[in-house]
Design a protein around this motif. Structure first.
Motif, short mmCIF file in Angstrom:
data_model
loop_
_atom_site.label_atom_id
_atom_site.label_comp_id
_atom_site.label_asym_id
_atom_site.label_seq_id
_atom_site.Cartn_x
_atom_site.Cartn_y
_atom_site.Cartn_z
N PHE A 88 113.75 147.13 145.88
CA PHE A 88 114.39 145.87 146.28
C PHE A 88 114.02 145.56 147.72
O PHE A 88 113.56 146.44 148.46
N ASP A 108 111.02 136.90 148.18
CA ASP A 108 111.01 137.00 146.71
C ASP A 108 109.69 137.59 146.22
O ASP A 108 109.66 138.41 145.29
N GLN A 109 108.61 137.18 146.88
CA GLN A 109 107.29 137.66 146.49
C GLN A 109 107.13 139.16 146.76
O GLN A 109 106.62 139.92 145.93
N SER A 133 109.52 141.39 147.01
CA SER A 133 110.42 142.19 146.18
C SER A 133 109.83 142.46 144.78
O SER A 133 110.27 143.38 144.10
N LYS A 134 108.81 141.65 144.38
CA LYS A 134 108.20 141.81 143.06
C LYS A 134 106.92 142.66 143.10
O LYS A 134 106.27 142.87 142.07
N VAL A 135 106.55 143.15 144.29
CA VAL A 135 105.36 143.99 144.41
C VAL A 135 105.59 145.29 143.65
O VAL A 135 106.67 145.88 143.74
N PRO A 136 104.60 145.77 142.88
CA PRO A 136 104.76 147.03 142.15
C PRO A 136 105.14 148.18 143.09
O PRO A 136 104.52 148.34 144.14
N VAL A 140 111.87 146.69 152.90
CA VAL A 140 111.61 146.97 151.48
C VAL A 140 111.88 148.45 151.20
O VAL A 140 111.39 149.32 151.92
#
Length: 839
Positions: free
Chosen positions: A93, A83-84, A86-89, A219
């Protein structure tokens, strides 16, 4: 001189054909090897690149060396980390991957795929609820524990479709699943004949790890974000036990692994190509020696009218260049056919190769031409130089230049030194490389000595040859008339049979050593394991121990640990029953009392750590907890049993997952097909599980050895074919040289049948001479290799395969008979008057 050389080539087309064939076969082997390995390497690399098309950055567990962390596997990746990430700039996804082994049975209950390539993974819905890695061709993605999706190629092979049920096995127990969908994939193992089953993510995590954990996180970068930039962003959020790799790096690494694996195959095949070319050198040298001898007067006349020694040598080399160029081109064309044929053959055996074009690299063309030309010119240089050194007057007076006593003494002295040096290296070799080097020197030394050896060895056949009357007597005299030519002809066959005999001796000795090892080490009636050599579920042992015919069971359970600071696997066994199932030779202590903190160790480990019964040592278990174990016994280790053994109850509290490498079983009435069938049924008729007796284990290894041996025989057959061409070539040119003699024999009463018999017996004697020499050397090398093999297999003893050696000698005789068919027929058809007048 150039025009003269070309004229000579065209004038001797038939005589040079055998030389062209010999070089062509060697070149074809080289070019075929290069085409084949380049083609499959390119196909696998392109397939792997497609497989990473959906990955821009991959996050993987990172196991730190040097004593940090636990001895077990690196920690899996958590859902929280996914989850962490997937939120990286820059991340579009992230996909969590879980994978492992999954054996799939066809409708007849047999295993589909290639064993090690039978894999399972998870279907991870991304944007739109679909997994871009596995587009559904039919049906839907799996949901829940009883459903799977199957790759399209496996489904086609087995005749499965969406809605069918299928039996699969992950670690032993059989699972009956419903096929909900058929998907396509770029996975390289599937393209190469493997199989892939997809579970939903929670089911895959339960089967292959722990809930909420992944083996890899893939990713995908957002539009406009590079792989490097995305990796830099991901690295900021990664814990110390994880690392990131770009998709390009993953593809490059896999391409490098594929290239390295192909290098091993390429090297092995090129070794055999080199042997064929080495054998071909004898034929080429022989051919040019005889051609030059036949033209001695012509060359002398050229010297008399002003040609220099250098020009004479150059004319011979020009002939060799033309022959080598023709052979190189023909070999390249044949090699392309061999490369295509090998790929088709592998596909037919079920070991499919990913689709792709036939790759003919510029380097393949260059190497083929260089090999053809250089080998031929090197082999022709010495005859050309020897011809140029003959004084013109001497050459005009004698067609055949006889070797001087001095030259023979020098040759025999050099041969003796080379043989002694090579034999010393072979007998003292500490590695296979040294052994191979020494063997090569011995072979060269024997080749140099062969003219000296030919007279007594062929002379020993005189009593037998006398039974054939005058043709037999003439055949013996012809065989020893020109020892150098006989040596070169016999040596070509000798090299092939030396290698074949040596490999057969080693293979037979290793097979007996393994049989002896199994008999000495095992008391168990059966050994149960996965066909893929992956881990078994502990449920397998529970089911077996509950079987009414079973009296004792023990698993072999591997657990990583750290012993005195070094990584070391501990082997968990049932301390109460292991003594009933195995019988290793103990040098001190025994299995008695193997429980708690007690351990038995093999002698090599004991020597390394200076342990004896009563010694204790520190151990860090898989979960990081520390303890001490005490040595209660020391046994002689072998390939079937070695390492540190402890009771399974000692390991169980520290293991993250209980996996057995195999289970040993003792039954009431010993081994029988009915008992084996009963055990198989108790395990659900699982195609992924193999139940083997000691004989089955030995037969399996024997089958593998025989497959490898037959492959080597097939490769070495090329060298034998080249040797056959050499015998034909020598006899044909010998018949040409002896036209006058044959004509005189016919004139004084020897009929055509007698002429044929004389040539055939000469060929037979030369071939058997090469066969005897080859078999003797092969036995010597097989015996010498024993000291090296004993270091790994202490039960190794030399076994002489008398039956096969007799077959090899018969093969040499057949070679002699077949090789003489055309020369003998040609000799018998000579017109006696024309032959007598011939010069």
């Amino acid at each position: 001189m150039f025009r003269t050389a070309l004229r000579n080539v065209l004038a001797h087309k038939a005589r040079l054909l055998m030389t062209v064939l010999a070089v062509m076969l060697g070149v074809a082997f080289v070019s075929g090897t290069l085409v084949f390995t380049s083609t499959i390497s390119d196909a696998y690399q392109k397939s792997s690149q497609k497989g990473y098309g959906h990955v821009d950055v991959a996050v993987q567990p990172h196991h730190r060396e040097g004593g940090e962390g636990n001895p077990g596997e690196a920690p899996k990746l958590s859902q929280g980390l996914l989850d962490q990430v997937s939120k990286v700039p820059g991340a579009a996804f992230a996909t969590g991957s879980v994978n492992g082994f999954a054996a799939i049975a066809d409708k007849n209950g047999k295993l589909i795929g290639e064993g090690f390539s039978s894999s399972g993974a998870n279907y991870y819905p991304g944007p739109g609820g679909k997994d871009a890695r596995y587009p559904m061709k039919d049906g839907r993605a799996p949901h829940g524990a009883g459903e799977i999706a199957l790759d399209a190629k496996t489904a086609d092979r087995a005749g499965y479709k969406a809605g069918d049920t299928v039996r699969i096995s992950v670690d032993g127990p059989v699972l009956t699943q419903k096929i909900t969908g058929i998907f396509t994939t770029d996975d390289g193992s599937v393209s190469a004949g493997g199989s892939l089953a997809l579970f939903d993510t929670p089911t895959a995590q339960k089967l292959y790890g722990k809930p909420g954990e992944f083996s890899q996180i893939d990713v995908k970068a957002a539009a406009g974000t590079s792989q490097t930039a995305l990796k830099a962003g991901i690295d900021k959020v990664l814990p110390k036990d994880a690392e990131s790799v770009t998709g390009k790096q993953l593809a490059d690494d896999e391409a490098e692994i594929i290239a390295r694996s192909m290098d091993g195959m390429r090297t092995s095949l090129l070794v055999f190509a080199g042997i064929s070319l080495f054998v071909g050198i004898f034929i080429i040298a022989n051919t040019f020696t005889m051609l030059v001898a036949q033209r001695t007067k012509e060359l002398a006349l050229m010297r008399a009218v002003g040609a220099s020694r250098r020009q004479v040598t150059r004319s011979v080399l020009i002939e060799a260049f033309v022959v080598g160029a023709v052979a190189g081109v023909a070999g390249l064309v044949a090699g392309i056919g061999i490369g295509a044929g090998l790929r088709a053959l592998i596909n037919k055996t079920g070991s499919a190769i990913p689709d792709g074009p036939l790759v003919i690299a510029p380097s393949t063309v260059l190497v083929s031409m260089v090999v053809g030309i250089v080998v031929t010119m090197l082999a022709a240089w010495l005859p050309g130089r020897r011809a140029a050194k003959i004084p013109p007057v001497a050459a005009m007076n004698s067609v055949h230049a006889v070797a001087t006593t001095k030259s023979l003494v020098v040759r025999n002295s050099i041969g003796g030194v080379l043989f002694a040096l090579g034999a010393a290296v072979v007998l003292t070799a500490s590695s296979s490389t040294m052994l191979g080097l020494g063997a090569a020197v011995v072979l060269i030394g024997v080749f140099v000595l062969t003219p000296l050896l030919s007279r007594p060895v062929i002379g020993a056949a005189a009593p037998v040859l006398r039974l054939f009357g005058m043709p037999g007597k003439l055949a013996r005299q012809n065989a020893v008339r020109n020892p150098r030519r006989t040596a070169a002809t016999a040596s070509a066959l000798m090299i092939g049979l030396t290698l074949i005999t040596g490999l057969t001796v080693i293979a037979g000795s290793v097979q007996q050593a393994i049989d002896k090892m199994a008999t000495q080490s095992l008391k168990a009636d059966y050994v149960v394991s996965m066909a893929s050599m992956t881990s078994l579920s502990p449920d397998v042992e529970k089911k077996l121990s509950a079987h009414p015919d079973v009296t004792a069971t023990s698993p072999l359970r591997m657990s990583p640990s750290r012993v005195d600071g070094d990584f070391q696997n501990l082997t968990g066994v049932n301390g109460d029953s292991i003594g009933k199932l195995t019988k290793p030779e103990f040098t001190a202590g025994s299995f008695a009392g193997l429980s708690g903190d007690k351990a038995v160790v093999d002698d090599a480990t004991a020597r390394t750590h200076h342990w004896k019964p009563g010694s204790s040592f520190a151990v860090t278990f898989e979960d990081g907890k520390k303890g001490r174990l005490t040595v209660s016994g020391v046994y002689k280790g072998n390939d079937l049993m070695r390492g540190i053994m402890v009771d399974t109850k000692t390991l169980a509290p520290h293991a993250s997952r209980l996996d057995d490498r195999q289970v040993m079983v003792k039954t009431k009435n010993g081994t029988s097909e009915s008992v084996k069938d009963s055990l198989r049924k108790a395990l659900g008729d699982n195609p992924a599980i193999q139940i083997q007796t000691k004989q089955d284990i030995s037969d399996g290894i024997s089958k593998l050895i025989n497959v490898l041996l037959n492959m080597l025989y097939g490769l070495l057959a090329m060298a034998v074919i080249v040797a056959v061409l050499g015998v034909i070539n020598t006899l044909a040119m010998s018949v040409f040289e002896r036209q006058q003699e044959i004509g005189m024999l016919r004139a004084i009463g020897l009929d055509r049948k007698g002429i044929k018999r004389m040539v055939r017996l000469e060929s037979l004697v030369i071939s058997l001479f090469g066969g005897v020499m080859g078999i003797a050397l092969g036995v010597f090398f097989g015996w010498a290799a024993g000291d090296l093999i004993k270091k790994g297999i202490n039960t190794y003893e030399l076994v002489l395969p008398w039956g096969r050696m007799g077959l090899f000698l018969l093969l040499a005789a057949v070679v002699g008979v077949l090789a003489a068919l055309w020369p003998a027929r040609r000799a018998a058809k000579l017109n006696m008057l024309s032959a007598i007048k011939a010069e």
